[in-house]
Design a protein around this motif. Structure first.
Motif, PDB file in Angstrom:
ATOM      1  N   LEU A 312       0.741  -0.873   0.332  1.00 33.30           N
ATOM      2  CA  LEU A 312      -0.294   0.037  -0.387  1.00 33.30           C
ATOM      3  C   LEU A 312       1.103   1.239   0.272  1.00 33.30           C
ATOM      4  CD1 LEU A 312      -2.682   1.880   0.935  1.00 33.30           C
ATOM      5  CD2 LEU A 312      -2.483   0.932   2.912  1.00 33.30           C
ATOM      6  N   THR A 313       0.975   2.308  -0.448  1.00 34.75           N
ATOM      7  CA  THR A 313       0.486   3.330  -0.577  1.00 34.75           C
ATOM      8  C   THR A 313      -0.332   5.511  -1.099  1.00 34.75           C
ATOM      9  OG1 THR A 313       3.272   4.969  -1.277  1.00 34.75           O
ATOM     10  CG2 THR A 313       2.103   3.572  -2.680  1.00 34.75           C
ATOM     11  N   THR A 314       0.466   5.905  -0.923  1.00 41.53           N
ATOM     12  CA  THR A 314      -1.147   7.141  -1.211  1.00 41.53           C
ATOM     13  C   THR A 314      -0.202   7.357  -2.431  1.00 41.53           C
ATOM     14  OG1 THR A 314       0.451   8.292   0.107  1.00 41.53           O
ATOM     15  CG2 THR A 314      -0.866   7.248   1.050  1.00 41.53           C
ATOM     16  N   ARG A 315      -1.210   8.018  -3.294  1.00 40.81           N
ATOM     17  CA  ARG A 315      -1.530   8.290  -4.849  1.00 40.81           C
ATOM     18  C   ARG A 315      -0.187   9.669  -4.656  1.00 40.81           C
ATOM     19  NH1 ARG A 315      -4.369   5.565  -8.599  1.00 40.81           N
ATOM     20  NH2 ARG A 315      -5.245   4.560  -8.464  1.00 40.81           N
ATOM     21  N   ASN A 316      -0.398   9.896  -3.612  1.00 46.57           N
ATOM     22  CA  ASN A 316       0.392  11.160  -3.492  1.00 46.57           C
ATOM     23  C   ASN A 316       1.886  11.814  -3.190  1.00 46.57           C
ATOM     24  OD1 ASN A 316      -0.431  11.052  -1.607  1.00 46.57           O
ATOM     25  ND2 ASN A 316      -1.230  13.350  -0.688  1.00 46.57           N
ATOM     26  N   GLY A 317       2.204  10.535  -2.926  1.00 45.16           N
ATOM     27  CA  GLY A 317       3.885  10.027  -2.514  1.00 45.16           C
ATOM     28  C   GLY A 317       3.823  10.477  -0.567  1.00 45.16           C
ATOM     29  N   GLU A 323      -0.415   5.612  13.318  1.00 49.75           N
ATOM     30  CA  GLU A 323      -1.375   6.014  13.343  1.00 49.75           C
ATOM     31  C   GLU A 323      -2.431   5.970  11.744  1.00 49.75           C
ATOM     32  OE1 GLU A 323       1.097   8.428  14.736  1.00 49.75           O
ATOM     33  OE2 GLU A 323       0.985   7.867  16.463  1.00 49.75           O
ATOM     34  N   GLN A 324      -1.759   6.169  10.698  1.00 50.49           N
ATOM     35  CA  GLN A 324      -2.953   5.931   8.771  1.00 50.49           C
ATOM     36  C   GLN A 324      -2.373   4.960   9.265  1.00 50.49           C
ATOM     37  OE1 GLN A 324      -0.561   9.405   7.278  1.00 50.49           O
ATOM     38  NE2 GLN A 324      -2.164  10.409   6.956  1.00 50.49           N
ATOM     39  N   VAL A 325      -1.480   3.639   9.501  1.00 55.70           N
ATOM     40  CA  VAL A 325      -0.815   2.811   8.939  1.00 55.70           C
ATOM     41  C   VAL A 325      -1.957   2.257   9.736  1.00 55.70           C
ATOM     42  CG1 VAL A 325       0.294   0.676   8.997  1.00 55.70           C
ATOM     43  CG2 VAL A 325       0.845   2.591   8.115  1.00 55.70           C
ATOM     44  N   LYS A 326      -1.776   1.580  11.095  1.00 60.28           N
ATOM     45  CA  LYS A 326      -2.999   0.932  11.703  1.00 60.28           C
ATOM     46  C   LYS A 326      -4.474   1.645  11.909  1.00 60.28           C
ATOM     47  CE  LYS A 326      -3.355   0.539  17.492  1.00 60.28           C
ATOM     48  NZ  LYS A 326      -3.634   0.699  18.433  1.00 60.28           N
ATOM     49  N   GLU A 327      -4.399   2.997  11.484  1.00 61.81           N
ATOM     50  CA  GLU A 327      -5.707   2.804  11.048  1.00 61.81           C
ATOM     51  C   GLU A 327      -6.268   2.403  10.186  1.00 61.81           C
ATOM     52  OE1 GLU A 327      -9.040   6.760  10.190  1.00 61.81           O
ATOM     53  OE2 GLU A 327      -6.813   6.652  11.078  1.00 61.81           O
ATOM     54  N   LEU A 328      -5.569   2.125   8.917  1.00 61.47           N
ATOM     55  CA  LEU A 328      -6.229   1.645   8.002  1.00 61.47           C
ATOM     56  C   LEU A 328      -6.515  -0.024   8.376  1.00 61.47           C
ATOM     57  CD1 LEU A 328      -3.790   3.764   5.348  1.00 61.47           C
ATOM     58  CD2 LEU A 328      -6.747   3.360   4.965  1.00 61.47           C
ATOM     59  N   ALA A 623      -8.126  -4.927  -1.676  1.00 63.40           N
ATOM     60  CA  ALA A 623      -7.001  -3.680  -2.591  1.00 63.40           C
ATOM     61  C   ALA A 623      -8.052  -3.277  -3.603  1.00 63.40           C
ATOM     62  CB  ALA A 623      -5.891  -4.549  -3.734  1.00 63.40           C
ATOM     63  N   LYS A 624      -9.229  -3.850  -3.988  1.00 61.37           N
ATOM     64  CA  LYS A 624     -10.057  -3.155  -4.716  1.00 61.37           C
ATOM     65  C   LYS A 624     -11.005  -1.785  -3.894  1.00 61.37           C
ATOM     66  CE  LYS A 624     -13.360  -3.099  -8.118  1.00 61.37           C
ATOM     67  NZ  LYS A 624     -14.299  -1.930  -7.337  1.00 61.37           N
ATOM     68  N   ALA A 625     -11.429  -2.112  -2.825  1.00 61.37           N
ATOM     69  CA  ALA A 625     -11.457  -1.074  -1.672  1.00 61.37           C
ATOM     70  C   ALA A 625     -10.542  -0.011  -1.582  1.00 61.37           C
ATOM     71  CB  ALA A 625     -12.600  -2.193  -0.260  1.00 61.37           C
ATOM     72  N   LEU A 626      -8.881  -0.001  -1.494  1.00 62.75           N
ATOM     73  CA  LEU A 626      -8.693   0.799  -1.427  1.00 62.75           C
ATOM     74  C   LEU A 626      -8.193   1.766  -2.459  1.00 62.75           C
ATOM     75  CD1 LEU A 626      -5.406  -1.431   1.236  1.00 62.75           C
ATOM     76  CD2 LEU A 626      -6.855   0.810   2.031  1.00 62.75           C
ATOM     77  N   GLN A 627      -8.170   0.990  -3.644  1.00 59.06           N
ATOM     78  CA  GLN A 627      -7.885   1.609  -4.710  1.00 59.06           C
ATOM     79  C   GLN A 627      -8.807   2.664  -4.811  1.00 59.06           C
ATOM     80  OE1 GLN A 627      -7.625  -1.192  -6.861  1.00 59.06           O
ATOM     81  NE2 GLN A 627      -5.139  -2.161  -7.150  1.00 59.06           N
ATOM     82  N   ASP A 628     -10.839   2.222  -4.167  1.00 59.35           N
ATOM     83  CA  ASP A 628     -11.852   3.083  -4.929  1.00 59.35           C
ATOM     84  C   ASP A 628     -11.039   4.524  -3.205  1.00 59.35           C
ATOM     85  OD1 ASP A 628     -12.793   1.123  -6.841  1.00 59.35           O
ATOM     86  OD2 ASP A 628     -13.655   0.246  -5.465  1.00 59.35           O
ATOM     87  N   TYR A 631      -6.278   4.881  -2.761  1.00 58.52           N
ATOM     88  CA  TYR A 631      -4.663   4.590  -1.973  1.00 58.52           C
ATOM     89  C   TYR A 631      -4.687   3.350  -3.417  1.00 58.52           C
ATOM     90  CZ  TYR A 631      -5.559   6.161   2.479  1.00 58.52           C
ATOM     91  OH  TYR A 631      -5.796   7.063   3.270  1.00 58.52           O
ATOM     92  N   ILE A 632      -2.879   3.434  -3.834  1.00 55.92           N
ATOM     93  CA  ILE A 632      -2.323   2.307  -4.827  1.00 55.92           C
ATOM     94  C   ILE A 632      -2.017   1.174  -3.428  1.00 55.92           C
ATOM     95  CG2 ILE A 632      -0.670   1.991  -6.697  1.00 55.92           C
ATOM     96  CD1 ILE A 632      -0.117   4.379  -6.966  1.00 55.92           C
ATOM     97  N   ALA A 633      -3.098   0.212  -3.957  1.00 54.44           N
ATOM     98  CA  ALA A 633      -2.972  -1.003  -3.793  1.00 54.44           C
ATOM     99  C   ALA A 633      -3.070  -2.050  -4.075  1.00 54.44           C
ATOM    100  CB  ALA A 633      -4.031  -1.714  -2.095  1.00 54.44           C
TER     101      ALA A 633
END
Length: 781
Positions: A312-317, A323-328, A623-628, A631-633
């Protein structure tokens, strides 16, 4: 209509441009229950008449009727069926299968009996009836002429055909034996049609009901001595069963015949087994040696594939915080996560085994060729001459490897557990760990346990504790994944500052977190000052880390990170000697401090995380849900297309290795065909005898296939045993590519198809000629 009728039947032979008449204008009507004696001078056509009646030879003129049905339209298959239903033949030269026992010869005629016990009991009864009970298990080659003829009569009785044809049955026998044979024939002719060709009518005169004399291919005289009884004329052959049952019977009889053929000639069968072993082993070894060619077809994974792993990564880099990773992870149902996963995808990590006492010394002839001193720095190296000194492994933590482990799993950051191919057993140890330490990423770690596996396609693994994995990640990232400029500043009590530029950090698992030791080999006075036990210094560490942005294809950037921490340079005392290292200039630092340094850098620059789900299916769904959600997953089994040169080289390697495999296969096929053809041709006479008995060609063919396939069984068993030996043997495991069950299935299927193809080609030639010609050209061996 008579049971058997010949209307103007003629047989013509053409040989080398010469035409001769075998028989001509033969008209006969014969009923069941008759004992027909056929006499005439040698060459008059007696045997030709018998061959035409038996269907072993064709006729060119007239018509032969059996139970009122014409046979002039018959082709080879119809004549085979005709002999199966109607004919039993007793030859002058016996024509028994000499490699079979008496019992096996008689059982051949009883294949219509499906029950094996019943078939054997009937065969024994008939053998005893002809007086060969004591010779039941003697091979045909060990029998006298009279015993062979009795065997043939028992075989004719076993078949229970309505027509028995005997060609000079007493021609090679003495008078006493001849009388016994004639008496036996008289006994069996009571309810059958018996036609005996003889040169001595007096021998059969007392039994014959009809005497036919043949002269110059024609019937000279036909004298009925005793007319057949009316009741005997009504006898008929039972109707054939339906085709499905017939096919099953053919397969069953073919299996029985194949086993008998295989066991009848042990030496030939052993040779055939050795031939099949050679062919199958050859294909197995070539497939294993060339197995690397199949790698070109393997998917090119972007990441190390772990079931259920999602990257997983963000689209804006931007960097994802803890905390964000744990929440995801909680939001999308991940079982766990790894924020800094660089080590999972760091391929090509090298491990060097360290020995307290090397198992082998350096050979004298190699001693002078190995450099003992580094020419640039003058540092001495200790070489260990061992072919398994290095191994490339992936790093992991939190895994278990089942039972049968040697040692234990790691419990401290400086401990590791190795998961290795069995080929490393001599190096690492079988009953005890021979290599208690390894060197990797500049660290010296203790080996607490090892588990060996046989599948050398798998990548070795190095298992850490969670803290140990974080330390290895720190070393890997600081040394390989970012451009680091380390400046070590010493501030003395007087306020004077001195700057040093050590080459690298080296973790020391024994040092306290607030201690440090600087090794500066080129500046002796500084080294002496820094090592003094009675001096205290503080130090700042400045790290310049250059990293790429997420969209590095279009832009790049760098960031300088200052890591400030007070260190007490009092670790080196009389009780705490300086850590050992081959590096000339380095900073020895605790593993805890090293993790803190690395994670300071990673927190600001590392943009990728791994989430772990129950399985790949769950990872794809997440991955499908994260991309929606922007995110890039991608799951860890995501593939990529290699660059053109890499792809071309892979294809070329595949073609070369595939070519070697095909050439080897063709050579083995040619060799097997050549050698097995010679073994199969030795059965030419035997197959002709079987055909003359009326055994269907399909049954004989199946029998020959079964014979060849039985010879494959030892080959298959030996391949399995060899594979087990090779891949469980430390000495051989690394030299052959491990094959899976489907690959063995392909090898075995390939050998079966190759064997069937070769056998089909060879027996097609053997069945291409008539029974009479085969009998004349290939005597039973």
């Amino acid at each position: 209509m008579a049971f058997l009728s010949l209307k103007d039947v003629g047989k013509i032979y053409v040989s080398d441009g010469n035409v001769s008449v075998g028989i001509r204008g033969v008209n006969l009507s014969i009923e069941l229950g008759e004992f027909v004696a056929v006499t005439g001078k040698s060459g008059s056509g007696k045997s030709t008449l018998l061959n035409v009646i038996s269907g072993m030879d064709s006729y060119e003129e007239g018509e032969l009727y059996i139970e009122g049905q014409s046979t002039s339209h018959y082709l080879q298959p119809e004549w085979e069926e005709y002999r199966e239903k109607y004919i039993s033949f007793i030859f002058q030269d016996y024509n028994i299968i000499e490699s079979f026992t008496v019992l096996q010869n008689v059982e051949l005629a009883l294949l219509h009996i499906s029950d094996k016990k019943e078939r054997r009991a009937r065969a024994k009864e008939l053998i005893c009836r002809v007086g060969l009970g004591s010779h039941m298990h003697h091979k045909g080659s060990k029998l006298s002429g009279g015993q062979k003829q009795r065997t043939v009569i028992a075989r004719a009785l076993a078949k229970d055909s309505p027509i028995i044809l005997a060609d000079e049955p007493t021609g090679n026998l003495d008078s006493a034996t001849s009388k016994e044979i004639i008496d036996l024939l008289r006994e069996v002719s009571k309810d059958k049609l018996l036609i005996v060709v003889t040169h001595n009518f007096e021998q059969v005169e007392a039994c014959a009901t009809r005497h036919i004399r043949v002269f110059d291919g024609a019937v000279e005289s036909d004298h009925v001595i005793t007319p057949p009884s009316p009741s005997q004329k009504s006898a008929t052959v039972s109707a054939a069963s339906d085709r499905k049952k017939e096919r099953l019977r053919e397969i069953r009889n073919g299996l029985t015949l194949g086993r008998s053929i295989f066991t009848s000639r042990p030496k030939l069968s052993i040779f055939l087994c050795l031939l099949m072993i050679l062919g199958t082993m050859g294909i197995f070894l070539v497939t294993s040696l060339c197995g690397g060619a199949a790698d070109v077809f393997k998917p090119n994974y972007m990441f190390t594939h772990i079931d259920g792993r999602l990257i997983l990564t963000t689209r804006n880099g931007s960097v994802l915080s803890e905390e964000q990773v744990k929440e995801l992870a909680e939001k999308y149902g991940a079982e766990s996560y790894l924020r800094f996963d660089v080590l999972l995808d760091d391929f090509g990590n090298q491990i060097r085994f360290l020995y307290e006492k090397p198992e082998t010394e350096i050979p004298p002839e190699l001693d002078s060729s190995l450099p003992q001193v580094d020419p640039e720095f003058g540092i001495e190296f200790d070489y260990v001459y061992n072919p398994y000194e290095y191994v490339i492994a992936n790093y992991t933590y939190g895994e278990t490897f089942g039972n049968n482990i040697l040692g234990r799993y790691p419990e401290a950051p400086n401990e590791v557990f190795l998961y290795l191919p069995i080929s490393y057993q001599p190096t690492v140890g079988k009953d005890e760990i021979l290599a208690p330490e390894i060197e990797m990423l500049g660290m010296t770690l203790k080996v607490t346990g090892v588990k060996y596996y046989y599948d050398n396609n798998l990548t070795p693994k190095c298992l850490f504790t969670e803290e140990g994995f974080r330390t290895a990640t720190a070393i890997c990232y600081l040394q390989n994944r970012s451009t680091m400029k380390m400046v070590f500043t010493i501030t003395e009590a007087s306020g004077e500052q001195r700057k040093y530029y050590p080459g690298s950090f080296v973790p020391s698992f024994d040092m306290p977190a607030d201690k440090i030791y600087v090794k500066m080999a080129k500046v002796a006075q500084y080294k002496q000052d820094l090592a003094a036990a009675d001096m205290k210094y503080t130090a700042d560490l400045f790290l310049s880390s250059t990293y790429f942005r997420y969209d590095y294809f279009s832009d790049s950037g760098s960031n300088s990170i200052t890591f400030e921490r007070l260190f007490d340079n009092s670790y080196m005392t009389n009780d705490n000697p300086a850590p050992e290292s081959k590096a000339q200039e380095c900073v020895f630092i605790s593993d805890e401090a090293l993790r803190e340094i690395a994670e300071t850098v990673l927190n600001d620059s590392y943009r990728q995380v791994s989430l772990f789900f129950e399985n790949d299916k769950a990872a794809y769904k997440a991955a499908k849900a994260l991309q929606d959600d922007g995110y890039i997953a991608v799951p860890s089994d995501t593939t990529y297309t290699p660059d053109a040169m890499e792809a071309i080289m892979g294809v070329l390697l595949c073609l070369v290795m595939g070519g070697v495999w095909i050439v080897s296969l063709v050579f083995l096929a040619f060799f097997i065909n050549l050698c097995s053809g010679r073994t199969l041709s030795s059965f030419k006479g035997d197959m002709a005898i079987m055909r003359s008995m009326g055994i269907p060609v399909k049954v004989i063919r199946i029998g020959m296939y079964v014979r060849m396939l039985i010879a494959l069984i030892p080959a298959f068993l030996l391949v399995v045993a060899t594979a087990v030996f090779i891949f469980t043997s430390p000495a051989f495991n690394e030299y052959f590519v491990y094959l899976y069950a489907w690959q063995y299935a392909l090898i075995f299927l390939g050998m079966i198809l190759l064997t069937v193809r070769i056998t089909h080609k060879q027996i097609r030639k053997l069945f291409g000629e008539s029974v009479k010609k085969s009998l004349r050209g290939g005597a039973a061996a």
